[in-house]
Enzyme design. Structure first.
Site, PDB file in Angstrom:
ATOM      1  N   ASP A  74     -10.445  65.188  66.651  1.00 33.30           N
ATOM      2  CA  ASP A  74     -10.571  64.433  66.226  1.00 33.30           C
ATOM      3  C   ASP A  74     -12.388  64.243  66.462  1.00 33.30           C
ATOM      4  O   ASP A  74     -13.538  64.469  65.503  1.00 33.30           O
ATOM      5  CB  ASP A  74     -10.091  63.924  65.468  1.00 33.30           C
ATOM      6  CG  ASP A  74      -8.505  63.558  64.958  1.00 33.30           C
ATOM      7  OD1 ASP A  74      -8.634  64.584  65.263  1.00 33.30           O
ATOM      8  OD2 ASP A  74      -8.224  62.460  64.784  1.00 33.30           O
ATOM      9  N   SER A  75     -12.118  63.113  67.937  1.00 33.50           N
ATOM     10  CA  SER A  75     -13.893  63.174  68.463  1.00 33.50           C
ATOM     11  C   SER A  75     -14.845  63.763  68.382  1.00 33.50           C
ATOM     12  O   SER A  75     -15.921  63.632  68.365  1.00 33.50           O
ATOM     13  CB  SER A  75     -13.342  62.001  68.956  1.00 33.50           C
ATOM     14  OG  SER A  75     -12.731  62.787  70.202  1.00 33.50           O
ATOM     15  N   THR A  76     -13.871  65.266  69.722  1.00 32.65           N
ATOM     16  CA  THR A  76     -14.649  66.191  69.350  1.00 32.65           C
ATOM     17  C   THR A  76     -15.267  67.224  68.639  1.00 32.65           C
ATOM     18  O   THR A  76     -16.386  67.529  68.194  1.00 32.65           O
ATOM     19  CB  THR A  76     -14.123  67.300  70.554  1.00 32.65           C
ATOM     20  OG1 THR A  76     -13.364  66.407  71.168  1.00 32.65           O
ATOM     21  CG2 THR A  76     -14.249  68.312  71.079  1.00 32.65           C
ATOM     22  N   HIS A 104      10.917  69.604  44.580  1.00 33.00           N
ATOM     23  CA  HIS A 104       9.172  69.552  45.476  1.00 33.00           C
ATOM     24  C   HIS A 104       8.652  70.118  46.527  1.00 33.00           C
ATOM     25  O   HIS A 104       9.589  71.379  47.259  1.00 33.00           O
ATOM     26  CB  HIS A 104       9.706  67.932  46.646  1.00 33.00           C
ATOM     27  CG  HIS A 104       9.757  66.827  46.505  1.00 33.00           C
ATOM     28  ND1 HIS A 104       8.957  65.632  46.393  1.00 33.00           N
ATOM     29  CD2 HIS A 104      10.963  66.049  46.141  1.00 33.00           C
ATOM     30  CE1 HIS A 104       9.222  64.645  45.749  1.00 33.00           C
ATOM     31  NE2 HIS A 104      10.516  64.688  45.603  1.00 33.00           N
ATOM     32  N   GLU A 154       6.076  71.030  47.631  1.00 32.56           N
ATOM     33  CA  GLU A 154       5.130  70.750  48.769  1.00 32.56           C
ATOM     34  C   GLU A 154       6.132  71.128  49.756  1.00 32.56           C
ATOM     35  O   GLU A 154       5.179  71.349  51.039  1.00 32.56           O
ATOM     36  CB  GLU A 154       4.439  69.027  48.105  1.00 32.56           C
ATOM     37  CG  GLU A 154       5.315  67.566  49.060  1.00 32.56           C
ATOM     38  CD  GLU A 154       5.664  67.530  47.331  1.00 32.56           C
ATOM     39  OE1 GLU A 154       6.816  66.198  47.600  1.00 32.56           O
ATOM     40  OE2 GLU A 154       6.424  67.959  46.241  1.00 32.56           O
ATOM     41  N   CYS A 180       8.971  65.350  40.405  1.00 32.29           N
ATOM     42  CA  CYS A 180       9.585  64.329  40.230  1.00 32.29           C
ATOM     43  C   CYS A 180      10.191  63.261  39.622  1.00 32.29           C
ATOM     44  O   CYS A 180       9.720  63.550  38.708  1.00 32.29           O
ATOM     45  CB  CYS A 180      10.685  64.268  42.624  1.00 32.29           C
ATOM     46  SG  CYS A 180      11.544  63.832  42.308  1.00 32.29           S
ATOM     47  N   SER A 198     -12.769  60.555  73.078  1.00 31.49           N
ATOM     48  CA  SER A 198     -11.534  60.703  73.272  1.00 31.49           C
ATOM     49  C   SER A 198     -11.606  61.928  74.442  1.00 31.49           C
ATOM     50  O   SER A 198     -10.093  61.708  75.399  1.00 31.49           O
ATOM     51  CB  SER A 198     -10.280  59.728  72.870  1.00 31.49           C
ATOM     52  OG  SER A 198     -10.774  61.408  71.661  1.00 31.49           O
ATOM     53  N   GLY A 199     -11.652  63.437  74.436  1.00 33.33           N
ATOM     54  CA  GLY A 199     -11.242  64.179  74.546  1.00 33.33           C
ATOM     55  C   GLY A 199     -10.604  64.769  73.931  1.00 33.33           C
ATOM     56  O   GLY A 199     -10.335  66.063  73.937  1.00 33.33           O
ATOM     57  N   GLY A 200      -9.886  64.345  72.781  1.00 34.57           N
ATOM     58  CA  GLY A 200      -9.391  64.581  71.750  1.00 34.57           C
ATOM     59  C   GLY A 200      -9.788  65.433  70.544  1.00 34.57           C
ATOM     60  O   GLY A 200     -11.127  65.304  70.395  1.00 34.57           O
TER      61      GLY A 200
END
Length: 508
Positions: free
Chosen positions: A224-226, A166, A168, A79, A220-222
């Site tokens: 990412d942190s896990t 585009h 993507e 583009c 956090s239990g989510g």
């Protein structure tokens, strides 16, 4: 060391999508804003130039030192990138007579390298207000659309290609194939960015960086942190100390459930129930930003107290992901910073710890793939995102223990029925908001005057934009009946059909 592709960000809303598509093709990619163009580009095998909200003929149009790579490295202009290459080469770019946005179809394809297995008629996604009117003499048109003559071109004698559309975005049906063709046929990049290789590389780097130092991580239990916790545990074992704080604003029974899920994962997890402390601090507070600050402050205090019980901790681990890094590196130009990334509300400054971010170079979808590779339970890695302040910003107005419990029960009914109807994994995020209003209702022969809840379900890739999900009417009816019949204090259920923008995902 992985072979890398450099993506120069001129401010397009789609730049992260380019990077993600390239990584899906098992090639490592990095995004760098145009104004931070690297002095040395030799570590990269190819360069992709992104789109931009600017026109190449504007005075403030983004510019880069093109002489550092043009004709030296394989290049794909997308583009604005295509218009920029045409403009600096001596071609002409002008405002389109008809602004072209949305679906278009390729015609007159004449190149086999970039368009391998892509036929005339292939749908592409256009999003531009300018058009390349004429190409420089040493540029060769290789594809058109119904209304754009120079939809794609290459520079003779170079591995430089450019496209006006585009590839993507989802609507370009052969977009991934085109990017693959560029990587394979033109750039000849080795596809070595696999989940297994990522895990091995991250763990090796963590071992080298941390040595025998102790690290504290707030779970956090989510996902990412896990995932960050499991990677760290692989690198440093029992030198990792995880703290999971119950702020009283979690989902129903989540504190106990998540702690149980972490059992058997080899993690040292300390569960801290500070729910009363948070709820007491929130008494009488209604303003959303004030609530966020109180919750953040109390988390810092609780986490600090618990971390100090562990001797000689030197590092604070965080689940920062690549989208946070890219957003923080934004600039006051083509892309306005959508959100600032903060290290747990200033916690590192208070604790004087060094920061380690195992997921810093990974997108959300890559984190989940790595989580699966590590054998983490699907219920943890595919859990819907949940706001940091928790239900504190889903109870609109003052937060009380009674309101939180009411909302927890309503939210649990919504989530469990989404799972029962096989809708949960088709949705990016879902939740319930408790509104600060009461309405008249009738239950049996009695008049009621109780609260209203709003259901929210959205589809998104990164939370920056989101569309509301068209849930089946029968499903919504079942959710409404279950909530009203089983949660005392609620007598009305509504469904939020607002998209982001202009609305936000959360109500506060």
């Amino acid at each position: 060391m992985h072979q890398k592709v450099l993506i120069i960000d001129f401010g397009s809303q789609y730049t992260q999508l380019i990077a993600r598509k390239v990584r899906e093709l098992n090639v490592y990619s990095e995004i760098i804003p145009y104004h931070k163009f690297p002095d040395d580009v030799t570590p990269y095998k190819a360069i992709i130039l992104s789109g931009s909200p600017y026109s190449v003929y504007n005075e403030q149009a983004p510019k880069i030192p093109i002489e550092k790579f043009k004709g030296i490295f394989p290049v794909l202009g997308v583009c604005y990138g295509a218009q920029y290459l045409a403009n600096v080469g001596g071609g002409s770019v002008e405002p389109s007579k008809i602004r072209e946005y949305g679906r278009a179809h390729l015609t007159h394809i004449t190149d086999n390298a970039l368009f391998t297995n892509i036929n005339s008629g292939s749908q592409v996604w256009m999003s531009h207000g300018d058009t390349i009117m004429t190409l420089p003499s040493h540029y060769e048109r290789i594809a058109s659309t119904e209304t754009v003559e120079n939809a794609a071109y290459k520079i003779k004698g170079e591995d430089t290609y450019a496209i006006q559309f585009h590839p993507e975005v989802y609507h370009s049906t052969d977009g991934k194939q085109l990017l693959n063709n560029f990587l394979e046929n033109i750039a000849k990049v080795e596809k070595d960015w696999t989940p297994k290789a990522q895990v091995e590389e991250i763990v090796t780097e963590l071992k080298k960086k941390l040595g025998n130092d102790k690290v504290v991580l707030g779970l956090s239990g989510g996902s990412d942190s896990t995932v960050a916790a499991v990677l760290l545990q692989k690198a440093i074992g029992n030198n990792l100390h995880c703290i999971f704080v119950n702020n009283g604003l979690l989902r129903l029974n989540e504190f106990e459930t998540v702690l149980k899920q972490y059992e058997g994962m080899g993690l040292q997890v300390y569960g801290v129930d500070a729910s009363k402390r948070f709820l007491d601090a929130l008494k009488g507070v209604e303003e959303p930003e004030a609530k966020r600050k109180i919750i953040g402050r109390e988390f810092i205090n609780v986490f600090d107290e618990e971390a100090h019980k562990i001797q000689d901790v030197k590092w604070l681990a965080q689940g920062t992901i690549y989208s946070d890094v890219v957003e923080s590196a934004s600039f006051d130009g083509p892309t306005q910073t959508i959100k600032s990334h903060h290290n747990v509300g200033g916690l590192p400054e208070k604790m004087k710890l060094k920061i380690v971010e195992p997921l810093r170079m990974l997108f959300k979808d890559e984190v989940r793939i790595i989580g699966k590779t590590l054998g983490i339970n699907d219920s943890l890695i595919h859990k819907h995102p949940f706001p940091g302040p928790g239900l504190g910003i889903r109870v609109l107005g003052e937060v009380t223990e009674e309101k939180v419990l009411m909302l927890q029960k309503a939210d649990d009914i919504f989530i469990q029925l989404l799972k029962k109807w096989d809708l949960y994994h088709q949705i990016w995020q879902a939740g319930v908001m408790l509104l600060p209003i009461r309405t008249v209702g009738v239950m049996g022969d009695e008049r009621t005057y109780e609260y209203v809840v709003a259901l929210r379900a959205v589809q998104s890739t990164d939370g920056m934009t989101a569309d509301w999900v068209e849930l089946p009417h029968q499903f919504l009816q079942e959710v409404s009946n279950h909530i009203i019949n089983n949660v005392k204090g609620i007598n009305r259920v509504v469904y939020d059909i607002s998209s982001k923008p202009p609305a936000t995902i959360e109500w506060e």
